[in-house]
Scaffold this motif. Sequence first.
Motif, mmCIF file in Angstrom:
data_model
loop_
_atom_site.group_PDB
_atom_site.id
_atom_site.type_symbol
_atom_site.label_atom_id
_atom_site.label_comp_id
_atom_site.label_asym_id
_atom_site.label_seq_id
_atom_site.Cartn_x
_atom_site.Cartn_y
_atom_site.Cartn_z
ATOM 1 N N UNK A 331 3.513 3.222 -1.557
ATOM 2 C CA UNK A 331 4.894 3.726 -2.349
ATOM 3 C C UNK A 331 5.178 2.629 -3.589
ATOM 4 N N UNK A 332 5.040 3.196 -4.752
ATOM 5 C CA UNK A 332 4.955 2.227 -5.906
ATOM 6 C C UNK A 332 6.291 2.342 -6.604
ATOM 7 N N UNK A 333 7.109 1.355 -6.612
ATOM 8 C CA UNK A 333 8.385 1.396 -7.261
ATOM 9 C C UNK A 333 9.279 2.336 -6.565
ATOM 10 N N UNK A 334 10.241 1.435 -5.926
ATOM 11 C CA UNK A 334 11.503 2.144 -4.993
ATOM 12 C C UNK A 334 12.833 1.957 -5.870
ATOM 13 N N UNK A 360 3.369 9.499 8.532
ATOM 14 C CA UNK A 360 2.857 8.470 7.702
ATOM 15 C C UNK A 360 3.210 6.949 7.849
ATOM 16 N N UNK A 361 2.574 6.059 7.593
ATOM 17 C CA UNK A 361 2.778 4.604 7.634
ATOM 18 C C UNK A 361 2.993 4.413 6.066
ATOM 19 N N UNK A 362 4.105 3.933 5.643
ATOM 20 C CA UNK A 362 4.337 3.619 4.405
ATOM 21 C C UNK A 362 4.735 2.120 3.991
ATOM 22 N N UNK A 363 4.041 1.546 3.029
ATOM 23 C CA UNK A 363 4.231 0.081 2.454
ATOM 24 C C UNK A 363 4.807 0.318 1.061
ATOM 25 N N UNK A 364 5.503 -0.356 0.660
ATOM 26 C CA UNK A 364 6.008 -0.231 -0.838
ATOM 27 C C UNK A 364 5.708 -1.509 -1.757
ATOM 28 N N UNK A 365 5.429 -1.220 -2.913
ATOM 29 C CA UNK A 365 5.315 -2.436 -3.955
ATOM 30 C C UNK A 365 6.345 -2.456 -5.081
ATOM 31 N N UNK A 369 12.220 -5.259 -6.689
ATOM 32 C CA UNK A 369 12.809 -5.339 -5.290
ATOM 33 C C UNK A 369 11.957 -5.872 -4.240
ATOM 34 N N UNK A 370 12.121 -7.311 -3.990
ATOM 35 C CA UNK A 370 11.195 -7.858 -3.117
ATOM 36 C C UNK A 370 11.561 -7.398 -1.591
ATOM 37 N N UNK A 371 12.774 -6.994 -1.461
ATOM 38 C CA UNK A 371 13.581 -6.586 0.015
ATOM 39 C C UNK A 371 14.273 -5.363 -0.180
ATOM 40 N N UNK A 384 13.223 -4.246 4.919
ATOM 41 C CA UNK A 384 11.824 -4.126 4.894
ATOM 42 C C UNK A 384 11.226 -4.780 3.872
ATOM 43 N N UNK A 385 10.225 -5.611 3.748
ATOM 44 C CA UNK A 385 10.059 -6.376 2.274
ATOM 45 C C UNK A 385 8.589 -5.629 1.919
ATOM 46 N N UNK A 386 8.651 -5.951 0.458
ATOM 47 C CA UNK A 386 7.435 -5.341 -0.374
ATOM 48 C C UNK A 386 6.258 -5.932 -0.256
ATOM 49 N N UNK A 387 5.110 -5.447 -0.225
ATOM 50 C CA UNK A 387 3.822 -5.893 -0.103
ATOM 51 C C UNK A 387 3.550 -6.768 -1.410
ATOM 52 N N UNK A 388 2.994 -7.895 -1.155
ATOM 53 C CA UNK A 388 2.538 -8.780 -2.362
ATOM 54 C C UNK A 388 1.557 -8.061 -3.212
ATOM 55 N N UNK A 389 1.268 -8.104 -4.610
ATOM 56 C CA UNK A 389 0.436 -7.561 -5.641
ATOM 57 C C UNK A 389 -1.059 -7.803 -4.893
#
Length: 441
Positions: A331-334, A360-365, A369-371, A384-389
Amino acid sequence: MEPPVSLSIKIADRTARVGVIGLGYVGLPLAVTIARAGFPVTGFDVDDSKAERLSAGESYIEAVTDADLAEVAARFNASTDFAGLSEMDIVVICVPTPLTRQREPDLSFVENTARTIAAHMTPGTLVALESTTWPGTTREVLIPILETSGLKNGVDFYAGFSPEREDPGNATYRTQTIPKIVAGDGQEAGDLMEAFYAAVIETVVRVPDTGTAEAVKITENIFRAVNIALVNELKLIYEPMGIDVWDVIAGAATKPFGYMPFYPGPGLGGHCIPIDPFYLTWRARAFDVPTRFIELAGEINTAMPRHVVDRLREVLDRATGKGVSHAKILLVGVAYKKNVSDMRESPAMRLMQLLEEAGAEVVFLDPHVPELPVMREYGQFHARRAIAPQDIAGAGVDAVLIATDHDAIDYGALLALGCPVVDTRNAIASRDLPMDRVTKA
């Protein structure tokens, strides 16, 4: 004994002491702007951590920098001791006005704040409400509570309404340069409201009464909500016809009159548009007036996250055959809008919730918003923390869902993942990147 100096004189010579209650996205920029205009300002908030950070010269919102705080340090301080309200000549209320779970107005923050002011208010005080609310709130809710102090409105104190118009991330307009609607309950209150805000804001627009001022803010946000609903519905209509609504809007926007472009998205976000229309629909029921148009717009906008998830499901079925329930989604942009960290009412959270409910399993970038912060409706996502680019290439995602089109995101890197991309913001096409794996939603 000399008579007390009138408030109008204190405003003119910048000696009026101003208290701003609520140091969030509205209150803190306003407090700094008032202090920059030369007034002594105390910001009040129930959150100890905010007061501590501000006292240390550290800001926690993007609209106010540490340098801004340093500039006004001699005239601004933050406090959690509301007894200090007794020393204020002007009190500005900037507290939240959310909805209940039944989507009815929740004025508890305004009511509790008014009770606190009433417990400490002294004669001659001007109280200005900035929180967005239904027409009639200042006169029917705020003033009666303030009068429990034993002071009489229009005689011992004055009340007015001036709606906030903050737009997080707007580089063109800031608190000082956004025209300010003001109104007072009575002629003298209106004169004081106009004099005070004119000393702080470049352009002040006085309207006849507080009900009108309250209706102005509601109208502004309903206008946006209804038009966004319209283009969201047009998107749903044009999709099966093979017509790109973004191309339609771009073409229509070339007309120099009679048209104003609005853009579709995955749902509504922010502190105003998803909430304010329901304040008017609730108020209208007291007058037996239907609000079908506004309510329909709300239904359309509220339904958009499910439409986006359905489109993602179709794309995954076609591209991978595994469906949402066994997929890992990036998920890009929260944040609720581009280039800010503001998470209030963000539709991305509803998307995350719907996807995880579907298995689904969701990770975000999100570079802003780092957290994920504490949110009333989405407590399960807190911290929940953002995935690093640099880690997205090895994350093994099955699809990318663009919910917010921050400029700082490397969209080319998203395309390089080689998986399907569902774009709700036209982010890829607007950057002239290849569209062969991209589906607009």
